[in-house]
Write a protein that holds these residues in place. Structure first.
Motif, PDB file in Angstrom:
ATOM      1  N   GLY A 159      34.330 -38.885 -14.970  1.00 45.45           N
ATOM      2  CA  GLY A 159      32.874 -38.666 -15.194  1.00 45.45           C
ATOM      3  C   GLY A 159      32.113 -39.974 -15.078  1.00 45.45           C
ATOM      4  O   GLY A 159      31.025 -39.889 -15.274  1.00 45.45           O
ATOM      5  N   HIS A 160      32.570 -41.147 -15.064  1.00 43.55           N
ATOM      6  CA  HIS A 160      31.946 -42.390 -14.507  1.00 43.55           C
ATOM      7  C   HIS A 160      31.497 -42.284 -13.280  1.00 43.55           C
ATOM      8  O   HIS A 160      31.958 -41.771 -12.530  1.00 43.55           O
ATOM      9  N   PRO A 161      30.309 -43.176 -12.963  1.00 45.64           N
ATOM     10  CA  PRO A 161      29.888 -43.561 -11.763  1.00 45.64           C
ATOM     11  C   PRO A 161      30.795 -44.164 -10.999  1.00 45.64           C
ATOM     12  O   PRO A 161      31.897 -45.054 -11.655  1.00 45.64           O
ATOM     13  N   ARG A 162      31.095 -43.936  -9.729  1.00 45.40           N
ATOM     14  CA  ARG A 162      32.106 -44.371  -8.956  1.00 45.40           C
ATOM     15  C   ARG A 162      31.723 -45.858  -8.887  1.00 45.40           C
ATOM     16  O   ARG A 162      30.743 -46.317  -8.725  1.00 45.40           O
ATOM     17  N   LEU A 163      32.844 -46.626  -8.723  1.00 46.34           N
ATOM     18  CA  LEU A 163      32.911 -48.211  -8.758  1.00 46.34           C
ATOM     19  C   LEU A 163      32.329 -48.521  -7.135  1.00 46.34           C
ATOM     20  O   LEU A 163      32.477 -47.636  -6.445  1.00 46.34           O
ATOM     21  N   GLY A 164      31.732 -49.808  -7.111  1.00 45.34           N
ATOM     22  CA  GLY A 164      31.628 -50.393  -5.721  1.00 45.34           C
ATOM     23  C   GLY A 164      30.191 -50.349  -5.638  1.00 45.34           C
ATOM     24  O   GLY A 164      29.953 -51.014  -4.613  1.00 45.34           O
ATOM     25  N   GLY A 165      29.205 -49.922  -6.487  1.00 42.21           N
ATOM     26  CA  GLY A 165      27.865 -50.142  -6.461  1.00 42.21           C
ATOM     27  C   GLY A 165      27.550 -51.607  -7.265  1.00 42.21           C
ATOM     28  O   GLY A 165      27.626 -52.824  -6.547  1.00 42.21           O
ATOM     29  N   PHE A 166      27.507 -51.735  -8.408  1.00 42.31           N
ATOM     30  CA  PHE A 166      27.227 -53.006  -9.353  1.00 42.31           C
ATOM     31  C   PHE A 166      28.584 -53.515  -9.823  1.00 42.31           C
ATOM     32  O   PHE A 166      28.785 -54.643  -9.706  1.00 42.31           O
ATOM     33  N   LEU A 167      29.503 -52.639 -10.381  1.00 44.73           N
ATOM     34  CA  LEU A 167      30.717 -53.090 -10.870  1.00 44.73           C
ATOM     35  C   LEU A 167      31.705 -53.004  -9.787  1.00 44.73           C
ATOM     36  O   LEU A 167      31.536 -51.999  -8.669  1.00 44.73           O
TER      37      LEU A 167
END
Length: 284
Positions: A72-80
């Motif tokens: 349910g979290h935004p997928r990683l690799g954008g800011f984090l």
């Protein structure tokens, strides 16, 4: 340093800037999630003082459903950073306050990845990502905040951390009813789709928790409000960290003890007698 560790370190210094606002409607949603018998209902009109920590709802991440992970979290690799661990949690934080914000006030937030540290925990390797935020209001208020986000593997079975006893003879000890409706409301108000807070089959079968998990930021908001209500004054500094998951099958205790230096040591706890979140509040 391995190649994987080197790639993790490449994320240090990454920044993003966002604008936000806690509208009167969002403030009403938060009030509906955080309200309880001992807490007065705050003024929710535009221009009214924003209760401390409510800025956490002012910057929702409008990520399309197609860009959410299975948790349910935004997928990683954008800011984090995209670390290879299936569980991600907000483990704690530290805040300093100058002035305050108002409901409906335009806010600006600048965020930066400050550190990426790999450690060995009791259940295996984990990575702590420390994120700094500077939140400024149009009227001159300021919050400087650091958040500790921990990444780790999901265990095959739930092994609880050591249970820390509750303080003896606190200055106050209040009880807040915890149920699925409260968790759903807080998830909705903060636009948090992490499934451990509302999807019981997922929480049990995938992340191996025995029940739905109570949000750490919600615990922090509730215990800070109680501390300010009992001691008065405006917040100057606040820090908190989770020491044991809190589950929705027990109510929440809000406990505070004055210290010799004028601060308040706070914790949330369970009726069965152990701490879940520890905090310290300093007032001006």
């Amino acid at each position: 340093m391995t190649m994987a560790e080197a790639r993790q370190q490449d994320w240090i210094g990454r920044t993003e800037t966002r604008t936000g606002c806690l509208t009167a409607d969002l403030a009403g949603m938060l009030a509906g999630a955080l309200g309880h018998a001992a807490a007065p209902v705050p003024d929710l009109a535009p221009g009214a003082p924003m209760p401390p920590l409510w800025h956490w709802a002012a910057f929702p991440e409008f990520v399309p459903l197609s860009e959410l992970g299975t948790d349910g979290h935004p997928r990683l690799g954008g800011f984090l950073p995209p670390l290879p661990y299936a569980r991600r949690m907000w483990a704690g934080g530290r805040l300093r306050f100058e002035g305050g914000f108002a409901i409906g006030e335009a806010l600006q937030k600048r965020s930066e990845i400050l550190a990426v540290d790999e450690k060995q925990g009791a259940t295996g390797p984990m990575v702590f990502v420390r994120v700094g935020h500077r939140i400024e209001g149009a009227a001159g208020g300021l919050i400087e905040e650091e958040q500790d986000i921990v990444y780790l593997d999901i265990p095959e079975t739930f092994t609880p951390p050591r249970k820390l006893p509750l303080p003896e003879a606190p200055a106050f000890d209040e009880r807040v009813v915890v149920n699925e409706a409260r968790l759903f409301r807080y998830s909705a108000a903060t636009y948090n789709a992490h499934r451990i807070h509302y999807d019981l089959p997922y929480a049990r079968e995938v992340e191996k928790y025995p029940s739905l998990v109570v949000h750490g930021p919600m615990q922090a908001s509730l215990v800070m409000e109680a501390g300010l209500r009992h001691v008065g004054g405006a917040p100057r500094a606040f820090r908190f960290r989770g020491v044991h998951p809190m589950f929705a099958d027990e109510d929440m205790r809000l406990i505070g003890t004055r210290t010799e230096d004028g601060a308040v040591e706070l914790c949330t706890g369970t009726p069965s007698g152990h701490q879940c979140l520890q905090a310290r509040l300093e007032v001006a």
